[in-house]
Design an enzyme around this catalytic site. Structure first.
Site, PDB file in Angstrom:
ATOM      1  N   HIS A   2      -2.199  -4.170  -0.607  1.00  0.00           N
ATOM      2  CA  HIS A   2      -0.745  -3.969  -0.594  1.00  0.00           C
ATOM      3  C   HIS A   2      -0.145  -4.428   0.734  1.00  0.00           C
ATOM      4  O   HIS A   2       0.882  -5.124   0.773  1.00  0.00           O
ATOM      5  CB  HIS A   2      -0.420  -2.488  -0.796  1.00  0.00           C
ATOM      6  N   GLY A  15      28.177  13.984  -7.949  1.00  0.00           N
ATOM      7  CA  GLY A  15      27.162  13.445  -7.062  1.00  0.00           C
ATOM      8  C   GLY A  15      25.779  13.897  -7.475  1.00  0.00           C
ATOM      9  O   GLY A  15      25.614  14.797  -8.311  1.00  0.00           O
ATOM     10  N   SER A  16      24.775  13.266  -6.903  1.00  0.00           N
ATOM     11  CA  SER A  16      23.390  13.614  -7.192  1.00  0.00           C
ATOM     12  C   SER A  16      23.067  15.003  -6.650  1.00  0.00           C
ATOM     13  O   SER A  16      23.769  15.517  -5.774  1.00  0.00           O
ATOM     14  CB  SER A  16      22.447  12.575  -6.573  1.00  0.00           C
ATOM     15  N   PRO A  17      22.016  15.627  -7.163  1.00  0.00           N
ATOM     16  CA  PRO A  17      21.634  16.945  -6.638  1.00  0.00           C
ATOM     17  C   PRO A  17      21.309  16.877  -5.147  1.00  0.00           C
ATOM     18  O   PRO A  17      20.646  15.953  -4.676  1.00  0.00           O
ATOM     19  CB  PRO A  17      20.382  17.298  -7.458  1.00  0.00           C
ATOM     20  N   HIS A  55      -7.854  -1.422  -1.422  1.00  0.00           N
ATOM     21  CA  HIS A  55      -6.658  -1.387  -2.273  1.00  0.00           C
ATOM     22  C   HIS A  55      -5.391  -1.327  -1.418  1.00  0.00           C
ATOM     23  O   HIS A  55      -4.455  -2.122  -1.623  1.00  0.00           O
ATOM     24  CB  HIS A  55      -6.731  -0.172  -3.201  1.00  0.00           C
ATOM     25  N   GLU A  56      -5.364  -0.403  -0.463  1.00  0.00           N
ATOM     26  CA  GLU A  56      -4.180  -0.273   0.380  1.00  0.00           C
ATOM     27  C   GLU A  56      -4.030  -1.463   1.318  1.00  0.00           C
ATOM     28  O   GLU A  56      -2.904  -1.899   1.613  1.00  0.00           O
ATOM     29  CB  GLU A  56      -4.241   1.033   1.192  1.00  0.00           C
TER      30      GLU A  56
END
Length: 649
Positions: free
Chosen positions: A432, A206-208, A428-429
């Site tokens: 988005h 599994g992943s850490p 900019h935000e």
């Protein structure tokens, strides 16, 4: 694991050292007393020989005892004295003439045992100190000069903080696999009556942070057999053959305690594919792996020894180590889904005083992709935040603040930004966010902020409504358009020459996603459903986790053209959305400049023309909105954040 009643009381190392030194001091005191006895028997005040003769002539000396070269006696009635005598033949005659009571004894000679003890004492001290030092060095197996080949496996004794399966949540399937092993150890006849055999090994993959070591600790807390734990790196040393010797010694210890469980953490440190090195196969790691393979399943069967190992790199393990008979089960420990996250949060929240407004399910919905370790860290950060504020209960506000800190980084309010930089960040935000709202396949917006966090000057965070295990084509195109929204907003508002470097992470994300769509996921009509990517796994002398791809120059050029077409198409899509909704872009950018942080619901209300229902924060300075250029430098630190890259479909 042994019960508390079966444990032997362990000695205190400090007390043992104290007793050893007390014994040494007592021995030295006895030795001194042995040789100092005669001297103390003849104790008295030492006087000069001339003074002794004078006292004799004066008649003050009444009794003298001579033993060798030493004379003792009394003077002036009751005062004792001691004097060393020269070779004087007339001394006896002088003493007798003065009426002194004279007693002469032969000089006392040391016994043969005293002589032997005196001669051998230095050697005994050297041997004793050397033995003590060697014993201290070898106290931990393998740490001493003569213990390189000893195993460093330690038996887990769970004195306090015992972990059980009740403390493991969110990974039910993996827990059930291991509960069966523990049940087999407790009642083997239940399975043996149908011909079942106990599994020889289980590999946790599994992943850490997903809970592999926690599962192993739960097995140690539940099993009624000895539990040995060791790390894969403990086998390998700079001396050739030490690792193989430690493997043999570990299994010898396990055989004496069978049935038992041996847990090897991070087994990829010793179990890597053979042939990966530059040598001829005789290096230390390969010898250790060969010995491990033989001990796990060789000519001599190790009955009653169960090996449980954990790794997050199963792709680099040797195939001979993964086959049944060595690791009969490969237990995948995945990242938890929303139900698993709810259970994990409930486990960690037991020790935290919670306010009534805290809902674990709401927090779990807002933390997709979090592992068990991430959720534990989230609860801890929330508790620390509440403590800093002087609160007695941890409320939902602290969990939201902790979640933002973990996912987006700590706020950098001390960072000084000019009005033009804030305006650029806000647009900019807002770009988005506007594109995300108008893309049907996009995830809903959770929060937008222009407060610098981590390495970003601003951020729009989107959270999925449910856990996603694969991504569809329409969602990928939506993510590409959203990632281009910030750059397009800069172009529309500030002009071509004033576009900043803030979209670097957005461009990197869009380029990587488009290339994966073309080369890995077969989403290009020009190239078809073929894989063109290079192998991601490690290559071991011809073996690889993926087959190498040979591409012609024409194919590589076609891939580049398709990637460029997809990214530029997303740029045009974002430009169309923002051009059609330019008024919404101005409204949202102005709100971000006033409030700095907006939630997803507030963004929806602003776009719909409603009031968000809160006052402007204290100390906020309104910034005029315009369509002209700005004084933002061409290069600046940090960048604007994009969305996290989706997982492979």
């Amino acid at each position: 694991m042994m019960n508390d009643d079966d444990k032997q009381p362990e000695g205190n190392p400090w007390m043992k050292s104290l007793l050893i030194w007390v014994g040494i001091l007592v021995g030295l005191a006895l030795f001194v007393a042995l040789f100092d006895g005669p001297t103390r028997a003849t104790a008295g005040e030492g006087i000069a020989y001339s003074e002794f003769i004078q006292k004799v002539d004066e008649g003050a000396v009444r009794k003298v005892d001579i033993a060798g070269k030493v004379a003792t006696g009394t003077v002036d009635g009751d005062k004792t004295f001691r004097v060393y005598l020269p070779d004087d033949p007339s001394l006896s005659q002088r003493l007798l003439e003065k009426g002194v009571v004279l007693t002469v004894k032969p000089e006392e000679q040391p016994s043969i045992w005293q002589y032997i003890l005196v001669q051998s004492l230095p050697f005994l001290l050297i041997i004793g100190v050397a033995f003590f030092v060697m014993r201290q060095m070898q106290k931990n197996a393998g740490s001493g000069a003569m213990g390189f080949g000893k195993s460093r496996a330690k038996m887990l004794t769970q004195k306090e903080g015992r972990i059980t399966f009740a403390d493991v949540a969110g990974i039910d399937e993996a827990r059930e696999e291991l509960e069966e092993i523990v049940e087999f150890l407790k009642d083997p006849s239940k399975f043996a009556r149908l011909g079942g055999k106990i599994p020889k090994g289980a590999l946790l993959v599994g992943s850490p942070g997903t809970g592999k070591t926690l599962l192993a600790r739960a097995i140690a807390g539940e099993a009624g057999v000895p539990f040995f734990t060791i790390s894969g790196s403990d086998f390998v040393e700079m001396f050739v053959g030490v690792g193989a010797s430690r493997v043999r010694d570990m299994f010898e210890q396990a055989k004496k305690s069978a049935p038992c469980i041996v847990f090897i953490d991070e087994i990829d440190a010793v179990g890597r594919h053979r042939g990966a090195g530059l040598g001829n196969g005789n290096d230390e790691r390969e010898q250790t792996l060969n010995q491990l393979l033989v001990e796990m399943d060789g000519f001599e069967a190790n009955e009653g020894i169960i090996i449980i190992a954990a790794t997050n790199r199963p792709d680099v393990l040797d195939p001979a180590l993964l086959r049944p008979g060595r690791f009969d089960r490969q237990v995948v420990v995945p990242r938890p889904d929303i139900e698993g996250r709810v259970k994990i949060l409930e486990v960690h929240m037991k020790k935290v005083p919670l306010a009534p407004d805290v809902d674990p399910r709401t927090i779990a919905r807002g933390t997709p992709g979090f592992s068990g370790a991430d959720l534990a860290n989230l609860v801890n950060e929330a508790a620390l935040t509440a403590a800093r504020k002087g609160k007695r209960l941890v409320a939902n506000a602290e969990f939201e603040e902790a979640k933002d800190k973990v996912m987006m980084g700590a706020e950098r309010r001390s960072m000084v930004m000019t009005d033009d930089e804030k305006k650029m960040t806000a647009y900019h935000e807002a770009g988005h966010a506007i594109v995300s709202v108008h893309e049907a396949a996009s995830d809903p917006i959770h929060k937008a902020t222009i407060i610098p966090r981590g390495r970003a000057l601003g951020m729009v965070m989107r959270l999925p409504e449910r856990d996603n295990y694969s991504y569809h084509r329409d969602k990928m195109y939506a993510n590409l358009s959203v990632s281009m929204g910030g750059r397009v907003a800069e172009e529309l508002i500030f002009g071509y020459d004033k576009v900043s470097s803030g979209a670097s992470s957005d461009i990197s994300y869009a380029s990587g996603l488009a290339r994966d769509m073309v080369t890995r996921w077969g989403m290009s009509e020009a190239l078809g459903p073929l894989e063109y990517s290079e192998p991601d796994g490690e290559t071991f002398l011809g073996y690889s986790s993926a087959r190498p791809i040979r591409m012609s120059n024409q194919t590589a050029q076609l891939i580049d053209d398709e990637v460029k077409r997809i990214v530029l198409g997303a740029h045009e899509r974002a430009k169309d959305v923002l051009t059609e909704n330019i008024d919404q872009l101005h409204i949202l950018a102005k709100a971000l400049l006033e409030y700095e942080t907006l939630t997803g619901d507030e963004i929806k209300r602003l776009i719909a023309g409603d009031d968000i229902g809160r006052d402007q924060p204290k100390g906020a300075r309104p910034v005029p909105l315009g369509t002209g250029g700005s004084s933002i430098p061409k290069t600046k630190r940090g960048g604007f954040s994009g969305d996290p890259a989706p997982q492979g479909a």
